[in-house]
Design a protein around this motif. Sequence first.
Motif, mmCIF file in Angstrom:
data_model
loop_
_atom_site.group_PDB
_atom_site.id
_atom_site.type_symbol
_atom_site.label_atom_id
_atom_site.label_comp_id
_atom_site.label_asym_id
_atom_site.label_seq_id
_atom_site.Cartn_x
_atom_site.Cartn_y
_atom_site.Cartn_z
ATOM 1 N N ASN A 106 -13.017 -23.042 -14.083
ATOM 2 C CA ASN A 106 -14.277 -23.651 -14.525
ATOM 3 C C ASN A 106 -15.129 -22.653 -15.291
ATOM 4 N N ALA A 107 -15.175 -21.420 -14.802
ATOM 5 C CA ALA A 107 -15.978 -20.393 -15.467
ATOM 6 C C ALA A 107 -15.428 -20.099 -16.856
ATOM 7 N N LEU B 251 -9.140 -9.461 -13.922
ATOM 8 C CA LEU B 251 -8.919 -8.795 -12.636
ATOM 9 C C LEU B 251 -8.937 -9.803 -11.493
ATOM 10 N N SER B 252 -9.818 -10.798 -11.596
ATOM 11 C CA SER B 252 -9.892 -11.822 -10.557
ATOM 12 C C SER B 252 -8.600 -12.615 -10.476
ATOM 13 N N GLU B 253 -8.028 -12.925 -11.621
ATOM 14 C CA GLU B 253 -6.765 -13.660 -11.634
ATOM 15 C C GLU B 253 -5.658 -12.843 -10.970
ATOM 16 N N GLN B 254 -5.631 -11.549 -11.251
ATOM 17 C CA GLN B 254 -4.639 -10.689 -10.610
ATOM 18 C C GLN B 254 -4.837 -10.649 -9.097
ATOM 19 N N ALA B 255 -6.103 -10.601 -8.680
ATOM 20 C CA ALA B 255 -6.396 -10.559 -7.247
ATOM 21 C C ALA B 255 -6.013 -11.869 -6.568
ATOM 22 N N ALA C 284 -17.526 -8.189 -20.543
ATOM 23 C CA ALA C 284 -17.532 -7.848 -19.124
ATOM 24 C C ALA C 284 -16.988 -9.004 -18.290
ATOM 25 N N LEU C 285 -17.353 -10.220 -18.670
ATOM 26 C CA LEU C 285 -16.832 -11.396 -17.965
ATOM 27 C C LEU C 285 -15.324 -11.516 -18.136
ATOM 28 N N ALA C 286 -14.845 -11.321 -19.352
ATOM 29 C CA ALA C 286 -13.409 -11.438 -19.615
ATOM 30 C C ALA C 286 -12.622 -10.443 -18.758
ATOM 31 N N THR C 287 -13.128 -9.210 -18.669
ATOM 32 C CA THR C 287 -12.467 -8.199 -17.846
ATOM 33 C C THR C 287 -12.480 -8.607 -16.378
ATOM 34 N N ALA C 288 -13.628 -9.100 -15.908
ATOM 35 C CA ALA C 288 -13.748 -9.519 -14.514
ATOM 36 C C ALA C 288 -12.824 -10.692 -14.214
ATOM 37 N N GLN D 296 -11.453 -4.154 -6.885
ATOM 38 C CA GLN D 296 -11.694 -3.888 -8.306
ATOM 39 C C GLN D 296 -12.284 -5.127 -8.986
ATOM 40 N N ALA D 297 -11.730 -6.289 -8.673
ATOM 41 C CA ALA D 297 -12.231 -7.530 -9.268
ATOM 42 C C ALA D 297 -13.665 -7.800 -8.828
ATOM 43 N N VAL D 298 -13.967 -7.548 -7.565
ATOM 44 C CA VAL D 298 -15.326 -7.760 -7.056
ATOM 45 C C VAL D 298 -16.311 -6.858 -7.786
ATOM 46 N N ARG D 299 -15.927 -5.594 -7.985
ATOM 47 C CA ARG D 299 -16.816 -4.674 -8.711
ATOM 48 C C ARG D 299 -17.025 -5.150 -10.146
ATOM 49 N N ALA D 300 -15.958 -5.662 -10.762
ATOM 50 C CA ALA D 300 -16.073 -6.145 -12.144
ATOM 51 C C ALA D 300 -16.962 -7.381 -12.226
ATOM 52 N N LEU D 301 -16.844 -8.275 -11.260
ATOM 53 C CA LEU D 301 -17.708 -9.459 -11.231
ATOM 54 C C LEU D 301 -19.164 -9.055 -11.024
ATOM 55 N N ASP D 302 -19.376 -8.093 -10.136
ATOM 56 C CA ASP D 302 -20.742 -7.627 -9.881
ATOM 57 C C ASP D 302 -21.321 -6.985 -11.129
ATOM 58 N N HIS D 303 -20.498 -6.210 -11.840
ATOM 59 C CA HIS D 303 -20.957 -5.576 -13.084
ATOM 60 C C HIS D 303 -21.301 -6.635 -14.134
#
Length: 257
Positions: free
Chosen positions: A171-172, A241-245, A234-238, A210-217
């Motif tokens: 959705n995001a 990483l979220s997908e990998q997690a 920044a969102l794309a990177t997060a 790592q994904a959590v830190r990226a989302l927070d950033h």
Amino acid sequence: MTLPSDLPNPDGNADTARSRRDLLLAGHDGRMFTETIGRPLLRAQQTAQTYRAAADHAELDRCGAPGRVWLRGQSALCHRRARIAADEAALATEQKQPDQAAAWAALADRYATAARHLARPAPVRDTAITSLRAAADALDARTPSIPAQAAAPLSGIALFSVDSGRQALDNARRGEGPVLKQVNTVEVELLLFAAYAQGQAETGYHVATQAVRALDHARKTAPEDQAEAMDPQALATAFELSEQALDAAEAVAPHTP
């Protein structure tokens, strides 16, 4: 004045639980969320150890008994934690997770009982020691058994949901619904997974953190009250990483709903 000892066990509210989860995500890389929602049984155990140590020290007259102000402050703290657990029980019930709901409700009862013990008048040292030991015993009471996904029985209750995380992530990426809500949902699931994975699936734990830190950033790149203005890169990177997690979470617990 209404005292904590006069209060009944709190009733839970699922909407309040959802709002609190969003607030706990703000800052500190989700550490407050992990402590409060991700590892509540561990926190209860540590609190019991604190009360038992205070009683032991007072009994040996090492530092005197805790004063009335400290005891009543701890009573209020336990009552707040009882309310949090009751709200989580309501949320688990809404999500059709009866085992989790029962475990949260039991934790709420343990904290409410501890709060009442600590709120009792303690005019002398022996009374304070008795109250501290009773509160510790209440917090150490057994919790109903919960499904295997809850990692360490002395740590977690809440389940992580790969499907919920993936849906929010999709959705995001598509811009469907408030982006902050979707980002928060992904982070909630990843924090719950990280709490589960720590110590038993270290690769998944590190990817999730790592994904959590990226989302927070990414969240912090937006001006206050303008979540839609988060930096796209920044969102794309997060999101990557979220997908990998989430892939790691699915590999560890493939039958998670």
